[in-house]
Motif scaffolding. Structure first.
Motif, PDB file in Angstrom:
ATOM      1  N   UNK A 164       0.786  -1.222   0.000  1.00  0.00           N
ATOM      2  CA  UNK A 164       0.000   0.000   0.000  1.00  0.00           C
ATOM      3  C   UNK A 164       0.819   1.273   0.000  1.00  0.00           C
ATOM      4  N   UNK A 165       2.150   1.138  -0.143  1.00  0.00           N
ATOM      5  CA  UNK A 165       3.016   2.318  -0.138  1.00  0.00           C
ATOM      6  C   UNK A 165       3.940   2.347   1.058  1.00  0.00           C
ATOM      7  N   UNK A 166       4.546   1.229   1.384  1.00  0.00           N
ATOM      8  CA  UNK A 166       5.417   1.119   2.563  1.00  0.00           C
ATOM      9  C   UNK A 166       6.641   2.017   2.430  1.00  0.00           C
ATOM     10  N   UNK A 167       7.087   2.524   3.585  1.00  0.00           N
ATOM     11  CA  UNK A 167       8.268   3.392   3.625  1.00  0.00           C
ATOM     12  C   UNK A 167       9.334   2.865   4.579  1.00  0.00           C
ATOM     13  N   UNK A 168       9.156   1.624   5.060  1.00  0.00           N
ATOM     14  CA  UNK A 168      10.060   1.087   6.080  1.00  0.00           C
ATOM     15  C   UNK A 168      11.129   0.159   5.524  1.00  0.00           C
ATOM     16  N   UNK A 169      11.209   0.030   4.212  1.00  0.00           N
ATOM     17  CA  UNK A 169      12.208  -0.838   3.606  1.00  0.00           C
ATOM     18  C   UNK A 169      11.824  -2.304   3.540  1.00  0.00           C
ATOM     19  N   UNK A 170      10.612  -2.630   3.962  1.00  0.00           N
ATOM     20  CA  UNK A 170      10.187  -4.024   3.993  1.00  0.00           C
ATOM     21  C   UNK A 170       9.893  -4.625   2.639  1.00  0.00           C
TER      22      UNK A 170
ATOM     23  N   UNK B 274      -8.955  -2.295   0.667  1.00  0.00           N
ATOM     24  CA  UNK B 274      -9.802  -2.657  -0.465  1.00  0.00           C
ATOM     25  C   UNK B 274      -9.143  -2.356  -1.793  1.00  0.00           C
ATOM     26  N   UNK B 275      -8.446  -1.239  -1.863  1.00  0.00           N
ATOM     27  CA  UNK B 275      -7.741  -0.878  -3.094  1.00  0.00           C
ATOM     28  C   UNK B 275      -6.561  -1.820  -3.343  1.00  0.00           C
ATOM     29  N   UNK B 276      -5.856  -2.194  -2.291  1.00  0.00           N
ATOM     30  CA  UNK B 276      -4.748  -3.142  -2.442  1.00  0.00           C
ATOM     31  C   UNK B 276      -5.245  -4.484  -2.972  1.00  0.00           C
TER      32      UNK B 276
ATOM     33  N   UNK C 177     -15.010   0.175  -3.083  1.00  0.00           N
ATOM     34  CA  UNK C 177     -14.260  -0.704  -2.180  1.00  0.00           C
ATOM     35  C   UNK C 177     -12.888  -0.092  -1.892  1.00  0.00           C
ATOM     36  N   UNK C 178     -12.826   0.788  -0.912  1.00  0.00           N
ATOM     37  CA  UNK C 178     -11.594   1.512  -0.611  1.00  0.00           C
ATOM     38  C   UNK C 178     -10.899   1.026   0.652  1.00  0.00           C
ATOM     39  N   UNK C 179     -11.673   0.619   1.663  1.00  0.00           N
ATOM     40  CA  UNK C 179     -11.075   0.189   2.933  1.00  0.00           C
ATOM     41  C   UNK C 179     -11.434  -1.276   3.206  1.00  0.00           C
TER      42      UNK C 179
ATOM     43  N   UNK D 116     -12.528   4.684  16.310  1.00  0.00           N
ATOM     44  CA  UNK D 116     -12.888   5.116  14.962  1.00  0.00           C
ATOM     45  C   UNK D 116     -12.911   3.942  13.984  1.00  0.00           C
ATOM     46  N   UNK D 117     -11.897   3.085  14.064  1.00  0.00           N
ATOM     47  CA  UNK D 117     -11.812   1.960  13.140  1.00  0.00           C
ATOM     48  C   UNK D 117     -12.975   1.000  13.294  1.00  0.00           C
ATOM     49  N   UNK D 118     -13.326   0.677  14.544  1.00  0.00           N
ATOM     50  CA  UNK D 118     -14.433  -0.244  14.763  1.00  0.00           C
ATOM     51  C   UNK D 118     -15.776   0.378  14.407  1.00  0.00           C
ATOM     52  N   UNK D 119     -15.906   1.677  14.596  1.00  0.00           N
ATOM     53  CA  UNK D 119     -17.138   2.369  14.185  1.00  0.00           C
ATOM     54  C   UNK D 119     -17.309   2.302  12.669  1.00  0.00           C
ATOM     55  N   UNK D 120     -16.206   2.482  11.946  1.00  0.00           N
ATOM     56  CA  UNK D 120     -16.261   2.390  10.486  1.00  0.00           C
ATOM     57  C   UNK D 120     -16.620   0.971  10.047  1.00  0.00           C
ATOM     58  N   UNK D 121     -16.082  -0.026  10.750  1.00  0.00           N
ATOM     59  CA  UNK D 121     -16.416  -1.412  10.429  1.00  0.00           C
ATOM     60  C   UNK D 121     -17.907  -1.678  10.596  1.00  0.00           C
ATOM     61  N   UNK D 122     -18.503  -1.125  11.643  1.00  0.00           N
ATOM     62  CA  UNK D 122     -19.935  -1.309  11.862  1.00  0.00           C
ATOM     63  C   UNK D 122     -20.751  -0.667  10.750  1.00  0.00           C
ATOM     64  N   UNK D 123     -20.337   0.504  10.299  1.00  0.00           N
ATOM     65  CA  UNK D 123     -21.028   1.152   9.176  1.00  0.00           C
ATOM     66  C   UNK D 123     -20.970   0.276   7.922  1.00  0.00           C
TER      67      UNK D 123
END
Length: 264
Positions: free
Chosen positions: A60-66, A90-92, A201-203, A244-251
């Motif tokens: 998804x755009x890693x910056x840690x060298x992995x 979702x985009x990945x 389908x973004x997330x 926030x993350x779990x609230x988005x999952x419920x939506x």
């Protein structure tokens, strides 16, 4: 090579380390999972996973060298895809699915890249795809599966909220519905009433949608036992924030239950 302006697919860059050599591929979405993905790929190589399916890293755009190409190639990765367009998981996955279908794979297995899942169990998914299953869900909660150090809040949320809602929507019982260790047949992903290549389908929408659409369309589905192990101590490896993350999952769950992701 850069892929641009493909409808329903984020722009992405592709680096192939080897040609297609297997019937199925294993897509691993990651972002900044350097140590986790390295350990996961080492485990995969020891268990000869690259001999079972081609491994595709969906970054998804890693910056840690992995995602160092030399490291990935050494660890048995077949192809590295790096998302350049908008979106998260979702985009990945759309990027990975597009590449896999264009390359001619008959089925796609997915697994998280945070080293929590039993990548050694890939053969269970290839066996089910060979047997004609269209959607195979890995589950730590069925006989033969193992849930190790699962945070109690996560366990309760899956068992009493996420899994029941997904099961009602799918019209079939599933037990481990947040688990991204899964397999999808080419038949499922290319079904005209599925259409995964849409910017809606973004997330985490695609994960929920594909959990339910197969059985709604009377395609062949099942669960297989897997292991998901959380570390004994330290930070829980997850990209979902507690509030926030779990609230988005419920939506997303509610929107999926109401059919909002179904093709019009």
């Amino acid at each position: 090579m850069l892929y641009k302006n493909i409808k329903g697919v984020p722009d992405f860059e592709c680096t192939e380390f080897a040609p297609k050599s297997k019937k199925y591929c294993l897509c691993i979405p990651i972002i900044n999972e350097k140590e986790h993905i390295r350990m996961e790929l080492v485990r995969a190589k020891l268990k000869r996973v690259p001999q079972m399916c081609d491994i595709i890293i969906c970054d998804g755009g890693s910056t840690d060298g992995g995602t160092d190409p030399d490291l990935l190639a050494t660890l048995g990765v077949n192809t590295l895809l790096v998302k350049k367009g908008a979106g998260k998981q979702g985009a990945q996955l759309r990027m990975g699915f597009y590449w896999a279908l264009e390359r001619g794979y008959e089925g796609i297995i997915t697994i998280d890249g945070n080293n929590k899942d039993s990548i050694e169990d890939v053969s269970k998914f290839t066996a089910k795809l060979d047997a004609g299953y269209d959607f195979v869900q890995g589950s730590r909660f069925i006989k033969g599966g193992q849930a190790i150090n699962t945070p109690i809040s996560r366990h309760l949320a899956v068992k009493f909220i996420h899994a029941p809602v997904i099961s009602l929507t799918a019209h079939e019982r599933f037990t481990d519905t947040t688990n991204n260790f899964r397999a999808y047949s080419k038949k499922y992903l290319t079904h005209p009433l599925v259409q995964p290549f849409r910017d809606i389908f973004m997330t985490y929408e695609l994960l929920a949608y594909l959990s339910t659409r197969a059985s709604q369309l009377k395609l062949k589905t099942c669960e297989v036992p897997v292991t998901r192990a959380y570390p004994n101590e330290g930070k829980i490896p997850t990209k979902i924030s507690p509030l926030k993350g779990n609230a988005e999952l419920m939506k997303i769950l509610m929107a999926n239950a109401m059919g909002k992701y179904n093709p019009k």
